[in-house]
Scaffold this motif. Structure first.
Motif, mmCIF file in Angstrom:
data_model
loop_
_atom_site.group_PDB
_atom_site.id
_atom_site.type_symbol
_atom_site.label_atom_id
_atom_site.label_comp_id
_atom_site.label_asym_id
_atom_site.label_seq_id
_atom_site.Cartn_x
_atom_site.Cartn_y
_atom_site.Cartn_z
ATOM 1 N N ARG A 132 36.412 58.665 38.533
ATOM 2 C CA ARG A 132 37.775 59.016 38.139
ATOM 3 C C ARG A 132 38.780 58.201 38.944
ATOM 4 N NH1 ARG A 132 42.070 60.793 39.690
ATOM 5 N NH2 ARG A 132 41.285 61.036 41.823
ATOM 6 N N PHE A 133 38.546 58.096 40.254
ATOM 7 C CA PHE A 133 39.443 57.346 41.133
ATOM 8 C C PHE A 133 39.505 55.880 40.714
ATOM 9 C CE2 PHE A 133 40.269 54.703 44.821
ATOM 10 C CZ PHE A 133 41.365 55.312 45.403
ATOM 11 N N ALA A 134 38.343 55.270 40.453
ATOM 12 C CA ALA A 134 38.298 53.847 40.105
ATOM 13 C C ALA A 134 39.024 53.586 38.788
ATOM 14 C CB ALA A 134 36.851 53.373 40.017
ATOM 15 N N ARG A 135 38.848 54.468 37.822
ATOM 16 C CA ARG A 135 39.545 54.307 36.541
ATOM 17 C C ARG A 135 41.062 54.457 36.724
ATOM 18 N NH1 ARG A 135 36.518 54.064 32.073
ATOM 19 N NH2 ARG A 135 34.351 54.823 32.122
ATOM 20 N N ALA A 136 41.455 55.442 37.518
ATOM 21 C CA ALA A 136 42.883 55.674 37.743
ATOM 22 C C ALA A 136 43.532 54.469 38.412
ATOM 23 C CB ALA A 136 43.083 56.931 38.582
ATOM 24 N N GLN A 137 42.834 53.852 39.359
ATOM 25 C CA GLN A 137 43.372 52.662 40.016
ATOM 26 C C GLN A 137 43.656 51.567 38.989
ATOM 27 O OE1 GLN A 137 44.232 53.773 43.369
ATOM 28 N NE2 GLN A 137 43.456 51.766 43.974
ATOM 29 N N ALA A 138 42.706 51.371 38.071
ATOM 30 C CA ALA A 138 42.867 50.331 37.053
ATOM 31 C C ALA A 138 43.984 50.680 36.075
ATOM 32 C CB ALA A 138 41.545 50.137 36.307
ATOM 33 N N GLU A 139 44.026 51.930 35.651
ATOM 34 C CA GLU A 139 45.032 52.354 34.676
ATOM 35 C C GLU A 139 46.444 52.297 35.250
ATOM 36 O OE1 GLU A 139 43.660 56.210 33.590
ATOM 37 O OE2 GLU A 139 41.961 55.451 32.406
ATOM 38 N N ASP A 140 46.558 52.542 36.562
ATOM 39 C CA ASP A 140 47.877 52.551 37.204
ATOM 40 C C ASP A 140 48.298 51.185 37.733
ATOM 41 O OD1 ASP A 140 47.940 55.251 36.653
ATOM 42 O OD2 ASP A 140 47.364 55.874 38.682
ATOM 43 N N GLY A 141 47.466 50.169 37.501
ATOM 44 C CA GLY A 141 47.800 48.830 37.969
ATOM 45 C C GLY A 141 47.703 48.658 39.476
ATOM 46 N N LEU A 142 46.897 49.495 40.122
ATOM 47 C CA LEU A 142 46.721 49.432 41.564
ATOM 48 C C LEU A 142 45.553 48.507 41.914
ATOM 49 C CD1 LEU A 142 47.279 53.231 42.256
ATOM 50 C CD2 LEU A 142 48.878 51.347 42.700
ATOM 51 N N PRO A 143 45.368 48.161 43.195
ATOM 52 C CA PRO A 143 44.284 47.250 43.563
ATOM 53 C C PRO A 143 42.929 47.725 43.049
ATOM 54 C CG PRO A 143 45.755 47.554 45.419
ATOM 55 C CD PRO A 143 46.204 48.529 44.365
ATOM 56 N N PRO A 144 42.087 46.807 42.568
ATOM 57 C CA PRO A 144 40.771 47.181 42.052
ATOM 58 C C PRO A 144 39.961 47.983 43.070
ATOM 59 C CG PRO A 144 41.258 44.909 41.499
ATOM 60 C CD PRO A 144 42.336 45.362 42.445
ATOM 61 N N ALA A 145 39.331 49.051 42.595
ATOM 62 C CA ALA A 145 38.559 49.941 43.475
ATOM 63 C C ALA A 145 37.134 49.409 43.630
ATOM 64 C CB ALA A 145 38.557 51.358 42.901
ATOM 65 N N VAL A 146 37.011 48.212 44.185
ATOM 66 C CA VAL A 146 35.706 47.565 44.310
ATOM 67 C C VAL A 146 34.769 48.386 45.196
ATOM 68 C CG1 VAL A 146 34.471 45.499 45.078
ATOM 69 C CG2 VAL A 146 36.699 45.286 43.934
ATOM 70 N N ILE A 147 35.245 48.770 46.362
ATOM 71 C CA ILE A 147 34.409 49.525 47.303
ATOM 72 C C ILE A 147 33.993 50.860 46.707
ATOM 73 C CG2 ILE A 147 34.348 50.669 49.559
ATOM 74 C CD1 ILE A 147 34.218 47.623 49.687
#
Length: 223
Positions: free
Chosen positions: A126-141
């Motif tokens: 959920r966190f990784a998707r939200a980062q992408a949807e909100d235009g935030l830095p990619p949640a690679v880790i």
């Protein structure tokens, strides 16, 4: 306002420890428990001024070698307007009970009964998707952690779910915002496959991190 002293720090930590008995008082202002290869924490993150703290729920994966226990996917206590809220040490006694209740409700992962591996991995996704949807830095880790955590405990179904997400998100992550060490999408996915496929080495890393961070005696439960 003067900065908090050691006596106040110890008392505040003890109060939070009594409110969340499933956690160990690991360090001043830090409560943790181990849930399989994951550290779940409640950190009382001191403000820049040093006169207040932000109650913060978070996790940390032990499946990678790292010098500190991080505050991954941190969630700070929020007020009614959704703004992060700090507690002044001088007002701790007056407001702590309400803070205990609200952080319990607001935390994405349970601070009472330990969360399941499905819940932990689901929150990473959920966190990784939200980062992408909100235009935030990619949640690679976070995507890597969502794969390696189930891999080390043999939950290959969840590992594959993580790889599906990794393939999906890495196709849309903006190259300019990826880590400088990024080896390219194919190289990253292939390398992650190799690491996830070696559960024995992952377990050795987990065991080493438990020793390094002195987590052997904190409260723990299996996934």
């Amino acid at each position: 306002m003067s900065k908090v002293d050691a006596v106040s720090t110890k008392r505040v930590t003890s109060d939070w420890g009594r409110a969340f008995p499933g956690f160990s008082q690991w360090r001043p202002l830090r409560l943790v428990r181990r849930v399989g290869p994951v550290v779940q924490g409640i950190t009382l993150d001191v403000s820049t001024a040093g006169d207040s703290y932000f109650p913060t729920a978070h996790v940390h994966a032990l499946t990678r070698e790292f010098p500190v226990v991080t505050m991954t996917m941190s969630h700070r206590l929020q007020g009614s307007s959704g703004v992060q809220e700090s507690i002044r040490f001088a007002q701790h006694d007056e407001v702590c009970q309400d803070a205990f209740r609200r952080i319990s409700v607001q935390s994405p992962l349970s601070l009472g009964d330990p969360p399941s591996i499905e819940e932990i991995v689901g929150e990473y996704h959920r966190f990784a998707r939200a980062q992408a949807e909100d235009g935030l830095p990619p949640a690679v880790i976070e995507v890597e952690d969502s794969i390696l955590i189930p891999a080390v405990v043999g939950r290959l179904d969840l590992t594959e779910r993580g790889f599906s997400l990794a393939e999906e998100l890495s196709a849309i992550w903006p190259t300019s915002r990826l880590p400088l060490s990024w080896a390219g999408r194919d190289g990253w996915l292939q390398g992650l496959r190799r690491v996830a496929g070696d559960a024995k080495t992952l377990q050795l890393i987990v065991d080493g991190q438990i020793g390094k961070h002195k987590l052997a005696k904190v409260k723990s439960c299996p996934l």
